[in-house]
Scaffold this active site. Structure first.
Site, short mmCIF file in Angstrom:
data_model
loop_
_atom_site.label_atom_id
_atom_site.label_comp_id
_atom_site.label_asym_id
_atom_site.label_seq_id
_atom_site.Cartn_x
_atom_site.Cartn_y
_atom_site.Cartn_z
N ARG A 45 7.61 10.95 7.91
CA ARG A 45 7.07 10.94 6.84
C ARG A 45 7.92 10.68 5.64
O ARG A 45 9.26 11.17 5.67
CB ARG A 45 6.44 12.36 6.51
CG ARG A 45 6.27 12.64 5.14
CD ARG A 45 5.32 13.91 4.74
NE ARG A 45 4.02 13.81 5.46
CZ ARG A 45 3.08 14.71 5.09
NH1 ARG A 45 3.19 15.71 4.17
NH2 ARG A 45 1.90 14.43 5.77
N HIS B 113 -1.92 7.08 5.03
CA HIS B 113 -1.69 8.31 5.87
C HIS B 113 -2.74 8.16 6.94
O HIS B 113 -3.61 8.86 7.10
CB HIS B 113 -2.14 9.46 5.08
CG HIS B 113 -1.80 10.86 5.39
ND1 HIS B 113 -1.23 11.03 6.69
CD2 HIS B 113 -2.07 12.15 4.98
CE1 HIS B 113 -0.97 12.32 6.82
NE2 HIS B 113 -1.32 13.05 5.65
N GLN C 211 -3.97 11.16 9.16
CA GLN C 211 -4.97 12.09 8.48
C GLN C 211 -6.36 11.41 8.73
O GLN C 211 -7.28 12.19 9.02
CB GLN C 211 -4.45 12.08 7.11
CG GLN C 211 -5.57 12.83 6.34
CD GLN C 211 -5.60 14.17 6.45
OE1 GLN C 211 -4.56 14.85 6.26
NE2 GLN C 211 -6.68 14.75 6.97
N ASP D 124 -8.89 14.24 -2.88
CA ASP D 124 -7.21 14.72 -2.39
C ASP D 124 -6.51 14.96 -3.78
O ASP D 124 -7.46 14.74 -5.14
CB ASP D 124 -6.81 13.43 -1.96
CG ASP D 124 -5.26 13.77 -1.70
OD1 ASP D 124 -4.87 14.91 -1.32
OD2 ASP D 124 -4.63 12.75 -1.58
N CYS E 187 -8.02 16.48 2.73
CA CYS E 187 -6.83 16.60 3.53
C CYS E 187 -5.94 17.84 3.45
O CYS E 187 -5.15 17.97 4.41
CB CYS E 187 -6.19 15.26 3.38
SG CYS E 187 -5.41 15.25 1.88
N ARG F 43 -6.15 17.31 13.28
CA ARG F 43 -4.77 16.60 13.32
C ARG F 43 -4.19 16.84 14.51
O ARG F 43 -3.63 15.88 15.25
CB ARG F 43 -3.82 17.25 12.13
CG ARG F 43 -4.37 16.91 10.59
CD ARG F 43 -4.57 15.60 10.27
NE ARG F 43 -3.22 15.03 10.33
CZ ARG F 43 -2.15 15.00 9.51
NH1 ARG F 43 -2.47 15.64 8.45
NH2 ARG F 43 -1.01 14.47 9.67
N1 CP Z 1 -2.80 16.92 4.99
C1 CP Z 1 -1.47 16.77 5.22
O1 CP Z 1 -0.77 15.89 5.80
O2 CP Z 1 -0.76 17.92 5.12
P1 CP Z 1 0.80 18.08 5.23
O3 CP Z 1 1.37 17.64 3.98
O4 CP Z 1 0.93 19.79 5.03
O5 CP Z 1 1.49 17.88 6.33
N1 NVA Z 2 -1.92 12.28 -1.35
C1 NVA Z 2 -1.21 13.56 -1.05
C2 NVA Z 2 -1.34 13.78 0.50
C3 NVA Z 2 -0.80 15.01 1.00
C4 NVA Z 2 -1.15 15.28 2.25
C5 NVA Z 2 0.47 13.23 -1.18
O1 NVA Z 2 0.83 12.09 -0.85
O2 NVA Z 2 0.90 14.20 -1.58
#
Ligand code: CP
Ligand code: NVA
Length: 317
Positions: free
Chosen positions: A105, A132, A135, A227, A267, A295
């Site tokens: 990530r 993502h 997700q 989101d 999400c 997930r």
């Molecule tokens: N939805 C998601 O990716 O959550 P986190 O940021 O907690 O991993």
């Molecule tokens: N769009 C959000 C998703 C978090 C899971 C971010 O990137 O922070």
């Protein structure tokens, strides 16, 4: 043999995606029924690298690897040499000598791509600024288990044309979904992603549409999705974005405009009374915790797909 990566939703074909979702359903049922599970990652290790915070992704990948019999190793930039400037390439080369897969990530999609280019083991995108894809797999699993199908389902996404929106557009197109995105002018999904989704949709029956009116976009929707308005890395923009995005809150009015049996997705993490009203997030149509649970199942399927010789390539054309 070069490693198979999952950097972008479109790294799977439509048929591979469908087979992966079938496997995710099987893994979910096996776990629920407490049947003995296969352990395809026995004796193998997976590095989980987090350059941004995470609850769901971190925990679900950790548990997924462990339940498949493998050894998860979580590192973050603060406690590794990545935070002190060691290059992605050197990190990829070193980790490839220790582990069987790398989950990352990070910020720019380019860091995920560079990791994959320099690694000799599969690399999985666990969220970048651009996409993502893990997700979206869990989201498709969730929609399919509730609606019974994906092709022809209309998903309306309200808010920022961000990483989650991009993955819904691309993964949705592969599955034949109609994805309608309503964003404020200037915050739409990037054009190239929308074009790519429509190119895929021309084959699968999917459709990608960008709109500016939330209620118009929600009309007839089977799925409503939102989101956060400010993603990780955009914290200084939170206040200005809160003003611009007000008309795109997923609230009772939006739910009224959708189909009577529409489900509500997010999400997570969510901000109640910002991008979604508390009544809707905590209401009877919300499936946000099913999404979060899936997930785990979808990522177990993905790890199996990439690493288990007996299921690897399932659904490949
Ligand atoms: N939805 C998601 O990716 O959550 P986190 O940021 O907690 O991993
Ligand atoms: N769009 C959000 C998703 C978090 C899971 C971010 O990137 O922070």
């Amino acid at each position: 043999m070069t490693a198979r990566h999952f950097l972008l939703d479109t790294d799977l074909t439509s048929s591979e995606q469908a087979a992966l979702l079938d496997l995710a359903d099987q893994l979910k049922a096996t776990r629920r029924d407490r049947k003995p599970a296969r352990r395809p990652l026995e004796g193998r290790s997976v590095a989980l690298i987090f350059e941004k915070p995470s609850t769901r992704t971190r925990l679900s990948f950790d548990v997924a690897v462990a339940e498949l019999g493998g050894h998860p190793i979580v590192i973050d930039s603060g406690s590794s040499q990545l935070g002190r400037g060691e290059t992605i390439e050197d990190t990829a080369a070193v980790l490839s000598r220790y582990v069987d897969a790398i989950v990352i990530r990070t910020f720019a999609q380019d860091r995920v791509d560079r990791m994959a280019a320099a690694a000799t083991v599969p690399v999985i995108n666990a969220l970048s600024d651009h996409t993502h894809p893990c997700q979206a797999l869990a989201d498709l699993q969730t929609i399919r288990e509730i609606r019974g199908r994906l092709a022809g389902v209309t998903l309306t996404y309200l808010g920022d044309g961000n990483n989650v929106a991009h993955s819904l557009l691309l993964a949705g197109a592969l599955a034949g979904l109609r994805v309608h995105v309503a964003s404020p002018p200037g915050y739409e999904p990037i054009e190239q992603v929308v074009r790519h989704a429509n190119e895929i949709g021309a084959v699968t029956g999917g459709e990608a549409l960008v709109m500016h009116d939330a209620l118009e976009a929600a009309a007839g929707a089977d799925v409503l999705y939102t989101d956060v308005w400010a993603s990780m890395g955009q914290d200084t923009e939170s206040d200005s974005r809160a003003l611009v995005f007000q008309p795109y809150r997923l609230d009772e009015k939006v739910v009224e405009a959708a189909r009577p049996d529409a489900i509500v997705m997010h999400c997570l993490p969510a901000h109640r009374e910002m991008e979604i009203s508390a009544a809707v997030l905590d209401g009877p149509r919300s499936v946000v915790f099913d999404q979060a649970e899936n997930r785990l199942h979808a990522q177990k399927a993905l790890l199996s797909f990439l690493l288990d010789e007996t299921t690897a390539g399932v659904g490949s054309r």
